[in-house]
Design a protein around this motif. Structure first.
Motif, PDB file in Angstrom:
ATOM      1  N   SER A 137       0.665  -1.187   0.000  1.00 17.81           N
ATOM      2  CA  SER A 137      -0.046  -0.025   0.064  1.00 17.81           C
ATOM      3  C   SER A 137       0.686   1.307  -0.020  1.00 17.81           C
ATOM      4  O   SER A 137       0.523   2.303   0.069  1.00 17.81           O
ATOM      5  N   SER A 138       2.210   1.055  -0.067  1.00 16.29           N
ATOM      6  CA  SER A 138       3.064   2.329   0.201  1.00 16.29           C
ATOM      7  C   SER A 138       4.299   2.196  -0.558  1.00 16.29           C
ATOM      8  O   SER A 138       4.573   0.836  -0.494  1.00 16.29           O
ATOM      9  N   GLU A 205      -0.469   7.166  -3.889  1.00 17.98           N
ATOM     10  CA  GLU A 205      -0.015   8.048  -2.877  1.00 17.98           C
ATOM     11  C   GLU A 205      -0.151   9.585  -3.262  1.00 17.98           C
ATOM     12  O   GLU A 205      -0.071  10.628  -2.587  1.00 17.98           O
ATOM     13  N   SER A 208      -3.413  11.025  -3.544  1.00 15.19           N
ATOM     14  CA  SER A 208      -4.101  11.013  -1.936  1.00 15.19           C
ATOM     15  C   SER A 208      -3.387  12.322  -1.088  1.00 15.19           C
ATOM     16  O   SER A 208      -3.803  12.343  -0.142  1.00 15.19           O
ATOM     17  N   LYS A 210       0.001  12.793  -0.449  1.00 15.48           N
ATOM     18  CA  LYS A 210       1.304  12.438   0.376  1.00 15.48           C
ATOM     19  C   LYS A 210       2.367  13.060  -0.665  1.00 15.48           C
ATOM     20  O   LYS A 210       2.271  13.080  -1.747  1.00 15.48           O
ATOM     21  N   VAL A 212       5.051  12.243  -2.462  1.00 11.09           N
ATOM     22  CA  VAL A 212       5.835  11.220  -2.993  1.00 11.09           C
ATOM     23  C   VAL A 212       6.914  11.692  -3.821  1.00 11.09           C
ATOM     24  O   VAL A 212       7.988  11.040  -3.982  1.00 11.09           O
TER      25      VAL A 212
END
Length: 360
Positions: A137-138, A205, A208, A210, A212
């Motif tokens: 997930s990351s 990500e 969303s 984040k 990155v």
């Protein structure tokens, strides 16, 4: 479980993979239709160095379909296991073959139709028995998987074998053995799929919120993806330039899909929690797709003639013809008038005299 959250993400990835095959298969037909229209107008052909296709809207429509298909394929790797998405790419060949027989008047022989059916059956079996990958997930969890000793050993083996094929086997056997350049494409391609999975996580990500772009792993994966795709295109074009397309395409599909399945099994542990029947089903579905692609490509220009039948069928066919001929002769003899006995005797005497004259 997949990246998209359970079975819902799995079905999203499956739908994207099927849509990708439909768009990519249709793109070949649209491009071909555009090139044929230019040929009928007497314009310079692309094979002769012409670029008139840039003014043909059908060619641009095909290019747009290709872009949409590749984007859908990229997104499919985010939601579904690579062991499922990669083999389903064979359906683009099936779509192209069916549409070409409909819109381009290209004949699809019996071997091709059987190959299409086998590809559909194999894809269905693989969907039913598809493996589930571990949750990633990351980028942090992706980095942990990339540090796994098993994947590091696999990546080193791929790089060393590719270098040996390029610099040692290539100059010696590249012009005579189709496996040399195709193996390079397949081995490097397995690493490119892993890069695609990582970039998909980075994009999720990013959307969303984040930060990155500040993490170096995303940029490293992007650079590795560009390098691997460039190597694939280079050596695949070399293989296609030297060998027949009907030979390169099925071999490349088999080797590339096998390498991707091995890489995904090592990196994402897709096969770790599978039961025996799902493992057998996945392998059986993959082999069924391989058989269908082999029939569709290798025998596409070979008509099904009686000479290709097994010997026992040919013998039975010959016996049937002989029985028909004997029946015809018997029927014709029944309708012929019988000769008198004296005529038969005179005819046999004349034949004996002619044979004696020839012997003298």
């Amino acid at each position: 479980m997949g990246l998209g959250g359970g079975r819902a993400g799995f079905y999203v990835g499956l739908g994207l993979a099927l849509a990708s095959s439909a768009f990519i298969g249709s793109s070949f037909i649209l491009k071909k239709k555009g090139l044929l229209r230019l040929c009928r107008r007497g314009r310079a052909r692309a094979g002769q160095g012409g670029h008139a296709y840039l003014q043909e809207w059908l060619w641009w429509a095909g290019l747009l379909c290709m872009g949409v298909g590749e984007a859908a394929n990229f997104a499919a790797y985010v939601f579904a296991p690579a062991t499922l998405v990669t083999p389903l790419g064979a359906l683009s060949v099936l779509v192209s073959a069916v549409l070409s027989s409909t819109f381009l008047n290209e004949q699809l022989n019996v071997h091709g139709k059987i190959g299409c059916i086998l590809s559909i059956l194999g894809s269905t079996v693989m969907v039913i028995h598809a493996p589930q990958e571990e949750e990633v997930s990351s980028l942090e969890s992706m980095a942990e998987k990339l540090k796994d000793p098993g994947f590091i050993v696999f990546a080193v083996c791929v790089l060393v074998s590719s270098l040996l094929l390029i610099f040692v086997a290539g100059p010696r056997y590249g012009q005579s053995n189709v496996l040399v350049y195709v193996l390079v494409c397949s081995a490097i391609g397995s690493l490119s799929v892993s890069c695609v999975k990582g970039l998909g996580i980075a994009l999720k990500e990013l959307f969303s919120g984040k930060p990155v772009l500040k993490e170096p792993l995303g940029w490293v994966l992007l650079v590795c993806l560009v390098i691997s795709i460039s190597i694939q295109i280079n050596y695949l074009n070399k293989a296609l330039d030297i060998f027949n397309t009907s030979v390169v395409t099925p071999i490349y599909y088999v080797l590339f899909t096998t390498a991707v399945m091995m890489c995904s099994a090592i990196l994402f542990k897709e096969w770790q929690h599978m039961v025996l029947d799902n493992i057998i089903g996945t392998i059986s579905g993959f082999l069924t797709i391989v058989s269908g692609i082999f029939l569709l490509h290798t025998f596409r220009d070979m008509p099904l003639t009686p000479n290709l039948l097994p010997l026992f069928l040919q013998q039975g066919r010959a016996d049937l013809r002989a029985s028909w001929r004997s029946a015809d002769r018997h029927q014709s003899c029944q309708h012929q008038p019988l000769l008198p006995s004296e005529d038969k005797g005179s005819q046999s005497t004349e034949e004996e005299e002619e044979e004696e004259g020839e012997s003298i």
